[in-house]
Write a protein that holds these residues in place. Structure first.
Motif, short mmCIF file in Angstrom:
data_model
loop_
_atom_site.label_atom_id
_atom_site.label_comp_id
_atom_site.label_asym_id
_atom_site.label_seq_id
_atom_site.Cartn_x
_atom_site.Cartn_y
_atom_site.Cartn_z
N VAL A 258 -85.38 -53.18 16.71
CA VAL A 258 -84.99 -53.17 18.12
C VAL A 258 -83.55 -52.70 18.24
CG1 VAL A 258 -84.67 -54.54 20.21
CG2 VAL A 258 -86.57 -55.07 18.66
N ALA A 259 -83.33 -51.73 19.11
CA ALA A 259 -81.98 -51.27 19.44
C ALA A 259 -81.76 -51.56 20.92
CB ALA A 259 -81.84 -49.78 19.16
N ARG A 260 -80.83 -52.47 21.20
CA ARG A 260 -80.60 -52.91 22.58
C ARG A 260 -79.33 -52.28 23.14
NH1 ARG A 260 -81.36 -59.37 22.91
NH2 ARG A 260 -81.91 -58.83 25.05
N ILE A 261 -79.48 -51.58 24.25
CA ILE A 261 -78.33 -51.00 24.95
C ILE A 261 -78.16 -51.79 26.24
CG2 ILE A 261 -77.38 -48.93 26.02
CD1 ILE A 261 -79.10 -47.26 24.14
N ARG A 262 -77.15 -52.65 26.25
CA ARG A 262 -77.00 -53.60 27.35
C ARG A 262 -76.10 -53.09 28.47
NH1 ARG A 262 -76.91 -56.14 22.49
NH2 ARG A 262 -78.31 -57.91 22.14
N GLU A 263 -75.10 -52.28 28.14
CA GLU A 263 -74.16 -51.79 29.16
C GLU A 263 -74.22 -50.27 29.19
OE1 GLU A 263 -70.34 -53.33 28.21
OE2 GLU A 263 -70.93 -55.43 28.43
N VAL A 264 -74.42 -49.72 30.38
CA VAL A 264 -74.61 -48.27 30.48
C VAL A 264 -73.59 -47.59 31.40
CG1 VAL A 264 -77.08 -48.40 30.00
CG2 VAL A 264 -76.28 -48.59 32.36
N GLU A 265 -72.65 -48.34 31.94
CA GLU A 265 -71.75 -47.78 32.94
C GLU A 265 -70.95 -46.59 32.43
OE1 GLU A 265 -69.75 -50.39 35.86
OE2 GLU A 265 -70.59 -52.02 34.69
N SER A 266 -70.48 -46.63 31.19
CA SER A 266 -69.65 -45.54 30.67
C SER A 266 -70.42 -44.71 29.64
CB SER A 266 -68.38 -46.12 30.02
OG SER A 266 -68.72 -47.00 28.95
N ILE A 267 -71.74 -44.64 29.79
CA ILE A 267 -72.58 -44.02 28.79
C ILE A 267 -72.47 -42.49 28.84
CG2 ILE A 267 -74.73 -43.63 30.08
CD1 ILE A 267 -74.54 -45.47 26.73
N THR A 268 -72.65 -41.87 27.68
CA THR A 268 -72.81 -40.42 27.55
C THR A 268 -73.97 -40.20 26.59
OG1 THR A 268 -71.32 -40.24 25.65
CG2 THR A 268 -70.33 -40.03 27.85
N THR A 269 -74.37 -38.94 26.45
CA THR A 269 -75.45 -38.65 25.51
C THR A 269 -75.07 -39.08 24.10
OG1 THR A 269 -76.21 -36.79 26.86
CG2 THR A 269 -76.88 -36.81 24.55
N ARG A 270 -73.86 -38.73 23.68
CA ARG A 270 -73.42 -39.10 22.33
C ARG A 270 -73.35 -40.62 22.17
NH1 ARG A 270 -69.12 -40.75 19.50
NH2 ARG A 270 -68.88 -39.96 17.34
N ARG A 271 -72.79 -41.31 23.16
CA ARG A 271 -72.66 -42.76 23.06
C ARG A 271 -74.03 -43.44 23.00
NH1 ARG A 271 -67.83 -43.70 27.49
NH2 ARG A 271 -66.11 -42.96 26.18
N THR A 272 -75.02 -42.87 23.66
CA THR A 272 -76.36 -43.43 23.58
C THR A 272 -76.88 -43.36 22.15
OG1 THR A 272 -76.80 -42.72 25.85
CG2 THR A 272 -78.70 -43.32 24.51
N TYR A 273 -76.72 -42.18 21.52
CA TYR A 273 -77.13 -42.04 20.11
C TYR A 273 -76.37 -43.05 19.23
CZ TYR A 273 -79.09 -37.45 21.41
OH TYR A 273 -79.80 -36.42 21.97
N VAL A 274 -75.06 -43.14 19.47
CA VAL A 274 -74.23 -44.01 18.63
C VAL A 274 -74.66 -45.47 18.78
CG1 VAL A 274 -71.89 -44.93 18.33
CG2 VAL A 274 -72.24 -42.47 18.58
N ARG A 275 -74.95 -45.89 20.00
CA ARG A 275 -75.35 -47.28 20.20
C ARG A 275 -76.68 -47.59 19.53
NH1 ARG A 275 -73.58 -48.99 26.37
NH2 ARG A 275 -71.43 -48.22 26.24
N VAL A 276 -77.61 -46.64 19.56
CA VAL A 276 -78.87 -46.84 18.85
C VAL A 276 -78.61 -47.00 17.36
CG1 VAL A 276 -81.05 -45.76 18.19
CG2 VAL A 276 -80.29 -45.67 20.57
N LEU A 277 -77.78 -46.14 16.81
CA LEU A 277 -77.47 -46.20 15.37
C LEU A 277 -76.72 -47.48 15.03
CD1 LEU A 277 -76.44 -42.47 14.87
CD2 LEU A 277 -78.51 -43.56 14.02
N ASP A 278 -75.77 -47.87 15.87
CA ASP A 278 -75.02 -49.11 15.61
C ASP A 278 -75.94 -50.32 15.59
OD1 ASP A 278 -72.63 -47.79 15.35
OD2 ASP A 278 -71.92 -48.24 17.38
N GLU A 279 -76.90 -50.34 16.51
CA GLU A 279 -77.85 -51.46 16.55
C GLU A 279 -78.71 -51.50 15.29
OE1 GLU A 279 -78.84 -53.91 19.24
OE2 GLU A 279 -76.69 -53.60 19.42
N LEU A 280 -79.03 -50.34 14.75
CA LEU A 280 -79.91 -50.27 13.59
C LEU A 280 -79.18 -50.54 12.27
CD1 LEU A 280 -82.16 -47.22 14.55
CD2 LEU A 280 -82.78 -49.64 14.52
N ARG A 281 -77.85 -50.62 12.33
CA ARG A 281 -77.09 -50.88 11.10
C ARG A 281 -77.41 -52.25 10.50
NH1 ARG A 281 -73.11 -47.12 10.37
NH2 ARG A 281 -72.38 -46.02 12.25
#
Length: 311
Positions: free
Chosen positions: A95-118
Motif C-alpha cells: 500500500v502506498a498512501r498519498i494523504r496530502e495533495v495540495e502541493s503535488i506535482t507529477t514528480r512528487r506523486t512518483y516520489v511519494r509512491v516510492l517513499d511509501e514502498l521503501r
C-alpha cells in the motif's frame, strides 16, 4: 473574579458529571463528542455491499476504484478498514498512501509512491532519486517489474483529492502521474488506484482526464447513509464505550427513547455518519441539561424540542 464563561464551564462540567454518573459512564468519557473515533468499538458496521465489491476488484486486479462522496460520509473509516486489512496481507499487497495533495506535482506523486514502498524490505529502491520527472518514472517502472516478479499488487491510495481539484495545473499533474502508474503491468495492473474525494473531485477527474476515468472499474461509489438501525447501533456503541463495557448486538440505547431516533434523523438533512453522530451529541447534551432542570433521565423528542438549538 469569575467571568461569565468560567461560570458556564463550571456549570456545564457539573451538569455533565451528574448525568454521566447517573448513566454509569467512566469518568471523562463523553459519548458522541469526538470527531475522531476514540476506539474501533464505536464504528458502525455499514457498507457491506460496497466492501464486498471493492474486495473483489482488488483481489482480481480488475481495475481502479474511486470513492466519491460528501464530507462526513464515512470515507476515512471505509479507507482505514480496507487499509488495515491490506496491511495484514503483505504477501499479496503493498500500500502506498498519498494523504496530502495540495502541493503535488507529477514528480512528487512518483516520489511519494516510492517513499511509501521503501518500508518493504523485498523491494530495491534507490536512496537518491533523480531530479528529472521522466527518470523518476523509470524508477517506478523498475519497481513495477519487481512487484510483478513477486506476484504482488500495490494499492495507491490517494486521499482528499478535492484539496487540489480547483487548481487545474496541479490536478492535471496528479492525474497524469496516476494514469501513468495505472498503466504499468503486462497482463493486469500492478498498481491499483484507490481514490477518495468529494463530488467536486470526481467531476474534475472526468473533465480533465477522461481516459483515466474510463479505466475505473468502480467509479464515484458512494457510501450508505444512516437509517434507524444504523443510528441505534451508533448510539449503543458510543454508550457502551462511555461505560467501559463491551458492545454486543442489541446493546440498550437508554436513555434514548425509541421515538427519539426518528426525531434525530428528521433533524439531519443528509444522514451521513458525521451529521448523525453530531446530532446524537446534541441530544445527549440536551439530556444532561434536562436532567439538571427536572431530574428526568430519558431523552425524548420533547427533550430535543426544548433543549436543542436548530442549526
Amino acid at each position: 473574579m469569575t467571568n461569565q464563561f468560567d461560570s458556564a464551564l463550571d456549570t456545564t462540567e457539573q451538569v455533565q458529571q451528574r448525568y454521566g454518573a447517573q448513566l454509569g459512564f467512566v469518568e471523562e468519557r463523553t459519548p458522541f463528542a469526538a470527531e475522531t473515533m476514540p476506539d474501533r468499538q464505536v464504528a458502525v458496521e455499514v457498507n457491506d455491499q460496497l466492501m464486498q465489491e471493492v474486495a473483489s476488484h482488488i483481489l482480481n486486479r480488475a481495475g481502479h476504484v474511486s470513492i466519491i462522496d460528501r464530507h462526513g460520509a464515512g470515507k476515512s473509516h471505509f479507507r482505514d478498514l480496507v487499509y488495515d486489512s491490506l496491511d495484514a496481507r503483505r504477501e499479496h499487497f503493498r500500500v502506498a498512501r498519498i494523504r496530502e495533495v495540495e502541493s503535488i506535482t507529477t514528480r512528487r506523486t512518483y516520489v511519494r509512491v516510492l517513499d511509501e514502498l521503501r518500508e518493504y524490505d523485498d523491494l530495491e529502491i534507490p536512496t537518491q532519486l533523480p531530479r528529472a520527472t521522466d527518470e523518476v518514472r523509470a524508477v517506478v517502472e523498475d519497481v513495477s517489474e519487481q512487484l510483478e516478479a513477486l506476484g504482488v499488487a500495490c494499492i495507491v491510495q490517494v486521499d482528499q483529492m478535492e484539496d487540489v481539484a480547483g487548481d487545474t495545473h496541479r490536478f492535471e499533474q496528479l492525474l497524469a502521474a496516476l494514469q501513468s502508474v495505472a498503466d504499468l503491468g503486462d497482463e493486469r495492473p500492478v498498481f491499483i488506484l484507490f481514490l477518495f474525494g468529494t463530488p467536486a473531485a470526481g467531476e474534475r477527474i472526468t473533465e480533465l482526464r477522461e481516459t483515466l476515468s474510463s479505466r475505473m472499474i468502480a467509479e464515484d461509489r458512494q457510501l450508505e447513509r444512516f437509517g434507524r438501525e444504523h443510528t441505534e447501533e451508533l448510539i449503543g456503541r458510543w454508550l457502551s464505550w462511555a461505560r467501559g463495557e463491551e458492545y454486543t448486538d442489541g446493546y440498550p440505547i437508554d436513555p434514548f427513547a425509541p421515538a427519539t431516533i426518528r426525531a434525530l434523523l428528521d433533524r439531519v438533512d443528509d444522514q451521513t455518519p458525521r451529521a448523525v453522530r453530531q446530532m446524537c451529541y446534541h441530544a445527549y447534551r440536551a439530556g444532561a441539561q434536562q436532567y439538571a432542570d427536572t431530574e428526568t433521565v430519558e431523552i425524548t423528542p420533547d427533550t430535543l424540542d426544548t433543549h436543542v438549538t436548530e442549526p
